[in-house]
Enzyme design. Structure first.
Site, PDB file in Angstrom:
ATOM      1  CG  ASP A 290      -2.060  -1.330   1.263  1.00 43.78           C
ATOM      2  OD1 ASP A 290      -2.324  -1.720   0.357  1.00 43.78           O
ATOM      3  OD2 ASP A 290      -3.031  -0.562   1.821  1.00 43.78           O
TER       4      ASP A 290
ATOM      5  CE  LYS B 189      -5.267   1.842   2.695  1.00 45.92           C
ATOM      6  NZ  LYS B 189      -4.043   1.237   2.942  1.00 45.92           N
TER       7      LYS B 189
ATOM      8  CE  LYS C 298      -6.561  -1.175   2.775  1.00 46.17           C
ATOM      9  NZ  LYS C 298      -5.841  -1.398   3.198  1.00 46.17           N
TER      10      LYS C 298
END
Lengths: 478, 326
Positions: free
Chosen positions: B163, B226, B262
């Site tokens: 991430d 995300k 996400k």
């Protein structure tokens, strides 16, 4: 990947207690009609008879107007702050009984519960709150030092937003010191009759609000009665014209809120995803039973194909069906007669060479339903581009320049609403200045607020409802 | 030079052009249709009123559990804390074996080895990925070399997913090319690991910026986009999530490729999670209703999902003592 379906989420109807039959609300009481005649109100989603309601005859209307006249002197001379208290009380009761009103509106009208719950009822309460605030401030509204009520208002309202149209009519009339005889639509009288109970609950003086149910003849009797000083009508242009003719030469004042054929104009610099939602909201909100619906979609030619493809994809996600299900987006057509009218005009689109595209969705077996539909290759001369369909049917046209968009949008006997979608502020101002429409929404559609005046140009009527401008419809300037 | 039209209709060739050089990327990004704040938020709020009952609720609760990236990102994280988190990930509800395991645990890079070790001790642990935040998370304020080293370090320790954060400073000063290239480099450093690109919506502030950053990330090779680090407010709001899902949907329209999404930050209740899944269902469609394309980054959400699940099963709410605190 998971296949997901919403489980049924039906709103309970137990909150509503329906009587088998309803009388007329005259002088603060429910009374049996002198006519001894009744009609029935049907749930358009199931064809079930919900209740019977009285048909007001000339004599019944006369009794109602007399009650309103008797109540007028005292009501109109009450201090504004006192009238305001009654309106605030009504507004609060509407909020307290919101669920009851929403469920009843959906049963009687066929609109999705999420709309009656989130739009009709809260807005109706908001109109009472807003006008309650005006009741003691009328001298500052800009209509002279001591504006006076007109007198007895005869009000005839349509079936598409039964309670909300009642609120648009009753709240300003009462705030300005008028008394009221209201005739609800024959397919949707039930929330008006529940509102009569609210008037009783609020302790509103007898005769200030009278509700006379019935069909066209009852409405005509309200309009024609010599004891009525002001007529307010919302409905079709054909009926509006006959009302204007009927009261010509009398002392009566008139406001008309009639039909529309709103243009929703999408430029190539529009925020596209929001514009798609605006198109959907413009024509499928309330099954398209909206006088200010964006029933003509004008797309800039360079983006037409892509927008249509996205629109079709979005339309196919609309949930059509049981109006009482909280996840329903498009409910039932209000009546068989309206379904036939929609079917008739839409089939003229096929006959005249427009290309029909409809959502491929299952429809309930009983009740009145029409698939969300759009017509492509529509030209100015097609009936579907000119006549108000008042259903979930969208006519799609294209344009090349702002000038052409303005010409097409204004090329209509109507002038109620328009929408403009563009990221360019100057273009929005240019369009708003040149569109002959009572309301022009910028990057939005079908947004309503009691502070904002609403009304038409041309054959969409005259007079305004809501806002400071709306007070003029119920005041005599001195 | 011709006036650049708005990119309402996108073709695959537009995406190739955008990748050619910085000027092309800038042109592409600035021609994306704008976002109207009022309309976007109204649509997100309208979808927030969808009613999720009975069987639909049961289905979405289990799906949401299986989509959780169970997260701990604290300075105080220890081997013990990470081990506990992994146990919870494998067996969210020790009293009910029918509860699915979560999708992944998400930790700082130096805790990847701890997480891997803890998961390997459970039979169900093999199905759970370890995600590591990297690239000088959460601020992203470090040189590219450091960011790449940070990434490789986590991958070498066994991270299945990275991430990363974008360089918001570069983005806000208009250096889109730098943001793009950095993502490309990190993607390369990931090797087989999946790359989630964190936009940090709370710092980008405007919906136009969030849309543009989404497209830069997708162009540069993100497997997921995300919302946030969880360290800045205005993270996974319904409007932000809707906007980013629309970007995923549009990317798929053009390329046929599915990029995951996400939301992270601020999703604490089952109701919040249900709203996210409704947005997926109504925007990208059900193809995204799978942990390989939709994740929910959360630390406290899982216990609320478990309590709601128990309630559906037993017909009444249980005390929070019946869920484990890890």
């Amino acid at each position: 990947m998971t296949h997901f379906e919403y489980a049924p989420a039906p709103e309970s109807r137990s909150v509503v207690e329906l009587k088998e039959s309803y009388g007329l609300f005259i002088d603060g009481e429910f009374v049996d009609p002198l006519s001894d005649s009744y009609l029935s109100s049907v749930n358009p989603a199931t064809e079930e008879v919900l209740a019977h309601f009285a048909v007001g005859s000339d004599a019944d209307v006369d009794a109602a107007v007399r009650a309103a006249r008797r109540a007028l002197p005292k009501w109109s001379k009450l201090p504004g702050s006192e009238r305001g208290k009654y309106l605030f009380r009504i507004a609060r009761i509407l909020q307290e009984r919101a669920r009851e009103f929403a469920v009843l509106e959906t049963l009687d009208n066929g609109k999705p519960i999420k709309e009656s719950r989130d739009v009709d009822v809260p807005l109706a309460a908001a109109h009472f709150f807003y006008h309650a605030g005006w009741a003691d401030k009328l001298e500052y509204a800009g209509y002279g030092k001591n504006p006076k009520p007109i007198g007895v208002a005869g009000q005839v309202i349509p079936w598409n937003f039964p309670l909300l149209m009642l609120a648009w009519k009753v709240a300003p009339a009462l705030a300005c010191g008028n008394t009221v005889v209201l005739k609800p639509a024959e397919t949707t009288p039930l929330t008006a009759l529940l509102f009569a109970e609210v008037c009783q609950q609020a302790g509103l003086p007898k005769g200030v609000v009278n509700i006379v149910t019935g069909a066209g003849a009852t409405g005509a009797a309200v309009v024609a009665h010599a004891g009525v000083d002001k007529v307010a009508f919302t409905g079709s242009t054909a009926v509006g014209k006959s009302i204007a003719a009927a009261i010509a030469g009398t002392h009566k004042r008139l406001t008309l809120e009639l039909g529309g054929k709103g243009a929703n104009i999408i430029f190539d610099d529009a925020p596209v995803d929001q514009a798609i939602e605006g198109i959907i909201n413009g024509i499928f909100f309330n099954q398209g039973h909206v006088c200010c619906a964006g029933s003509r979609l004008l797309l800039q030619e360079s983006i037409a194909e892509e927008v249509i493809s996205r629109l079709q994809h979005r339309m196919s996600t609309l949930r059509v069906g049981d109006p009482m299900d909280k996840n329903t987006d498009v409910g039932a057509i209000n009546s068989l007669a309206q379904l036939q009218r929609i079917t008739d005009i839409a089939s003229s689109g096929d006959a005249e060479g427009a290309r029909r595209w409809s959502v491929d969705c299952a429809l309930p077996e009983r009740g009145y339903w029409y698939r969300p539909t759009l017509f492509l290759d529509v030209t100015e001369s097609h009936r579907i581009a000119r006549e108000e369909i008042f259903g979930p049917v969208l006519a799609v046209q294209t344009f090349r320049t702002p000038t052409e968009a303005i010409e097409k949008a204004n090329n209509s006997p109507y002038g109620l609403s328009a929408g403009v979608w563009s990221d360019k502020g100057s273009r929005i101002h240019l369009m708003a200045e040149n569109l002959k429409a009572g309301v022009v929404w910028a990057n939005s559609f079908n947004k309503f607020d009691p502070t904002s005046p609403f009304g038409g140009y041309k054959e969409s009527g005259y007079g305004r409802e809501g806002g400071v401008a709306g007070l003029a419809s119920y005041l005599v300037q001195e | 030079m011709t006036t650049a039209a708005h990119l309402v209709h996108l073709a695959a060739s537009d995406l190739e052009d955008a990748r050619r050089d910085e000027a092309s990327l800038r042109s592409f990004i600035s021609r994306l249709p704008g976002v109207d704040k009022v309309g976007l938020e109204a649509r997100a709020a309208a979808l927030g009123t969808r009613s999720i009952k009975t069987s639909a609720k049961a289905q979405l609760i289990d799906l949401a559990i299986a989509m959780v990236d169970l997260t701990t990102l604290e300075g105080a994280d220890t081997t013990g804390k990470v081990t506990q988190l992994c146990a919870k990930a494998v067996t969210p509800d020790p009293l009910d074996a029918s509860v699915p395991a979560v999708a992944a645990v998400c930790v700082y890079g130096d805790k990847v080895a701890d997480a891997k070790a803890a998961l390997s001790t459970h039979p169900r642990g093999a199905g759970i990925n370890v995600a590591a935040v990297a690239t000088a998370f959460p601020s992203g304020r470090a040189s590219l070399a450091v960011k790449l080293l940070d990434t490789r370090d986590a991958v070498d320790a066994g991270a299945d997913e990275i991430d990363m954060v974008i360089d918001r400073g570069a983005f806000l000063s208009g250096r889109y090319g730098q943001v793009f290239e950095e993502i490309q480099h990190v993607k390369q450093a990931c090797g087989q690991a999946h790359l989630k690109v964190i936009l940090e919506t709370g710092e980008l502030q405007t919906y136009d910026n969030i849309k543009r950053a989404s497209w830069i990330a997708m162009l540069a090779g993100a497997d997921f986009i995300k919302t946030s680090t969880g360290k800045v407010p205005l993270a996974a709001t319904p409007a932000n999530v809707l906007l980013m899902l629309e970007a995923c949907r549009d990317w798929h329209r053009v390329t046929g490729e599915k990029i995951g999404m996400k939301p992270a930050g601020g999703i604490r209740t089952t109701k919040d999670a249900m709203k996210m899944l409704v947005l997926v269902h109504e925007t990208t469609g059900d193809e995204w209703l799978t942990p390989s394309l939709f994740r929910i980054g959360a630390s406290t959400l899982l216990n609320d999902l478990l309590m709601q699940r128990q309630k559906l099963r037993d017909g009444h709410y249980s005390s929070s003592r019946y869920v484990t605190n890890d």
